[in-house]
Scaffold this motif. Sequence first.
Motif, PDB file in Angstrom:
ATOM      1  N   UNK A 297       0.824  -1.206   0.000  1.00  0.00           N
ATOM      2  CA  UNK A 297       0.000   0.000   0.000  1.00  0.00           C
ATOM      3  C   UNK A 297       0.863   1.263   0.000  1.00  0.00           C
ATOM      4  N   UNK A 298       1.927   1.261   0.833  1.00  0.00           N
ATOM      5  CA  UNK A 298       2.750   2.463   0.962  1.00  0.00           C
ATOM      6  C   UNK A 298       4.065   2.376   0.207  1.00  0.00           C
ATOM      7  N   UNK A 299       4.299   1.280  -0.525  1.00  0.00           N
ATOM      8  CA  UNK A 299       5.413   1.194  -1.465  1.00  0.00           C
ATOM      9  C   UNK A 299       6.784   1.064  -0.866  1.00  0.00           C
ATOM     10  N   UNK A 300       6.895   0.635   0.365  1.00  0.00           N
ATOM     11  CA  UNK A 300       8.214   0.476   0.986  1.00  0.00           C
ATOM     12  C   UNK A 300       8.881  -0.813   0.510  1.00  0.00           C
ATOM     13  N   UNK A 354      -7.213   6.973  10.224  1.00  0.00           N
ATOM     14  CA  UNK A 354      -6.256   7.286   9.162  1.00  0.00           C
ATOM     15  C   UNK A 354      -6.448   6.380   7.956  1.00  0.00           C
ATOM     16  N   UNK A 355      -6.639   5.078   8.201  1.00  0.00           N
ATOM     17  CA  UNK A 355      -6.809   4.139   7.095  1.00  0.00           C
ATOM     18  C   UNK A 355      -8.094   4.404   6.324  1.00  0.00           C
ATOM     19  N   UNK A 356      -9.124   4.870   7.014  1.00  0.00           N
ATOM     20  CA  UNK A 356     -10.412   5.148   6.363  1.00  0.00           C
ATOM     21  C   UNK A 356     -10.419   6.489   5.639  1.00  0.00           C
ATOM     22  N   UNK A 357      -9.355   7.272   5.741  1.00  0.00           N
ATOM     23  CA  UNK A 357      -9.264   8.538   5.035  1.00  0.00           C
ATOM     24  C   UNK A 357      -9.938   9.698   5.719  1.00  0.00           C
ATOM     25  N   UNK A 358     -10.252   9.570   7.000  1.00  0.00           N
ATOM     26  CA  UNK A 358     -10.907  10.667   7.722  1.00  0.00           C
ATOM     27  C   UNK A 358     -10.022  11.905   7.747  1.00  0.00           C
ATOM     28  N   UNK A 359      -8.705  11.702   7.822  1.00  0.00           N
ATOM     29  CA  UNK A 359      -7.765  12.821   7.858  1.00  0.00           C
ATOM     30  C   UNK A 359      -7.168  13.110   6.478  1.00  0.00           C
ATOM     31  N   UNK A 360      -7.811  12.589   5.443  1.00  0.00           N
ATOM     32  CA  UNK A 360      -7.284  12.758   4.100  1.00  0.00           C
ATOM     33  C   UNK A 360      -6.223  11.722   3.785  1.00  0.00           C
ATOM     34  N   UNK A 361      -5.426  12.008   2.781  1.00  0.00           N
ATOM     35  CA  UNK A 361      -4.370  11.084   2.369  1.00  0.00           C
ATOM     36  C   UNK A 361      -3.214  11.161   3.359  1.00  0.00           C
ATOM     37  N   UNK A 423      -8.650  -7.600   0.572  1.00  0.00           N
ATOM     38  CA  UNK A 423      -7.572  -7.532  -0.395  1.00  0.00           C
ATOM     39  C   UNK A 423      -6.330  -6.849   0.142  1.00  0.00           C
ATOM     40  N   UNK A 424      -5.400  -6.541  -0.787  1.00  0.00           N
ATOM     41  CA  UNK A 424      -4.085  -6.031  -0.417  1.00  0.00           C
ATOM     42  C   UNK A 424      -3.977  -4.515  -0.548  1.00  0.00           C
ATOM     43  N   UNK A 425      -5.075  -3.826  -0.800  1.00  0.00           N
ATOM     44  CA  UNK A 425      -4.984  -2.414  -1.164  1.00  0.00           C
ATOM     45  C   UNK A 425      -5.599  -1.472  -0.140  1.00  0.00           C
ATOM     46  N   UNK A 426      -5.931  -1.967   1.043  1.00  0.00           N
ATOM     47  CA  UNK A 426      -6.456  -1.106   2.089  1.00  0.00           C
ATOM     48  C   UNK A 426      -6.038  -1.629   3.455  1.00  0.00           C
ATOM     49  N   UNK A 427      -5.752  -0.697   4.368  1.00  0.00           N
ATOM     50  CA  UNK A 427      -5.366  -1.056   5.737  1.00  0.00           C
ATOM     51  C   UNK A 427      -6.553  -1.042   6.687  1.00  0.00           C
ATOM     52  N   UNK A 428      -7.738  -0.770   6.169  1.00  0.00           N
ATOM     53  CA  UNK A 428      -8.916  -0.686   7.030  1.00  0.00           C
ATOM     54  C   UNK A 428      -9.189  -1.993   7.774  1.00  0.00           C
TER      55      UNK A 428
END
Length: 463
Positions: A297-300, A354-361, A423-428
């Motif tokens: 998700x974060x590309x590390x 944070x994962x749900x986007x409440x604080x934006x990206x 899936x692999x594309x969200x930390x929620x």
Amino acid sequence: MPEQGGTRRDEDGQDGQGGVKGHMPGAAIASATEAAAADAIPAPRASVEPGVRSPGTRRSVGLLVTLILGGLTAVPPLSMDMYLPALPEVTDALHAPAATVQLTLTACLAGMALGQLVVGPMSDKWGRRRPLMVGLLIYIVATAVCAFAPTIELLVAFRLLQGLAGAAGIVIARAVVRDLYDGVDMARFFSTLMLISGVAPIIAPLIGGQVLRITDWRGVFYILAAVGVVLTVVVWRFLPETLAPEQRHTGGVAEALRTMRGLLADRVFTGYMLTGGFAFAALFAYVSASPFVIQEIYGASPQTFSILFGVNSVGLVLFGQINGKILVGRVSLDKVLAVGLAIITAASAALLLMAAGVFGEVGLVPISVGLFVLMSAMSLCLPNTNALALMRTPHAAGSASALLGTSSFLVGAIATPLVGIAGEHTAVPMAVVQLACALVAVGCFMGLCRPWQRRAELKGEDS
């Protein structure tokens, strides 16, 4: 009136904040020289088996035994964390989806959970050393087979066996601590073990990341097998028997089941067991999801993930030492546990927002900070739940240790696959599982342990 298994000292988790003197039951001082070196250590209750080295004094043998016990408790994080950076590679190499590859973690956790139910009562019946040696030998074989597994199905199967065998180190290490210590000293010793075993999750992913630079994921299992061999030799040569023959249970399966049923009938013991189990599940939700969250998700890179995982483990060790060296003996264990649960709950809620986007990206740094806080707070919960539960069970340390470990790994095994459900594309999903586990842990602590109620009862009895 205290519930089953409890004592007056145990109810508050410590003896008037002043601590309980550590004791070394289960072995006699083997010679006059050792006896002179023992200083003020209380006389042990019984002699050890013929040919088994005495625990002796803390000054001469205690450090070595401590390191061995730390090594045994390091087996689970080594087995799990060295393998974490390789999860995406295993997905590609064995042509399996991420959810199926995560079953290799679930299988290992489930094996560690079920294995403790077997090994714990065995260690109460036959002593600590024999079941431990058998478990370590099977662990070596299972780990070697994992290194050659051609399919994901075979890898899952032998990860299960690896977990079943590795359970011996976990459950027996806790039982040995209960043989040797009581009260606040036991809580301090568990924090010391966290310092030693906490090195494993710091270096394990770093080693795993470097292994992937020079070989593939199979090399991780070669190293784990070698660690198993070294640990087996050290245990065989240096770990003494701590449970005297006359203190062992002579019954079979029926007696073991009765003992466990009696332990579970103790509401307070069960409360601490479940509190620790669900806190542990929140930890393993992070362990199983973080490779995909951080890398996919974060590309590390695998190496960056390993460094971040190591930093979080430093927090685990640091707060473990704050717990053991500063808080234990000065603050009630229940109060420290309550603070730890509050921090875990707050960190999980922040991660979900944070994962749900409440604080934006949000980027990698805020997520990493939230995970660091959550991991660090585990050191205020896990050692103290173990100590508070085992204080109530001096008569069946092996069975009690088995129940504590089984509940933790079983709940962790159930929670682990849930983090990848979307899936692999969200930390929620990871954050939802962590928050749910934290809230259940708080509920168990408040509803079953009820430390304020026990303190009020003790004050009423004193008056």
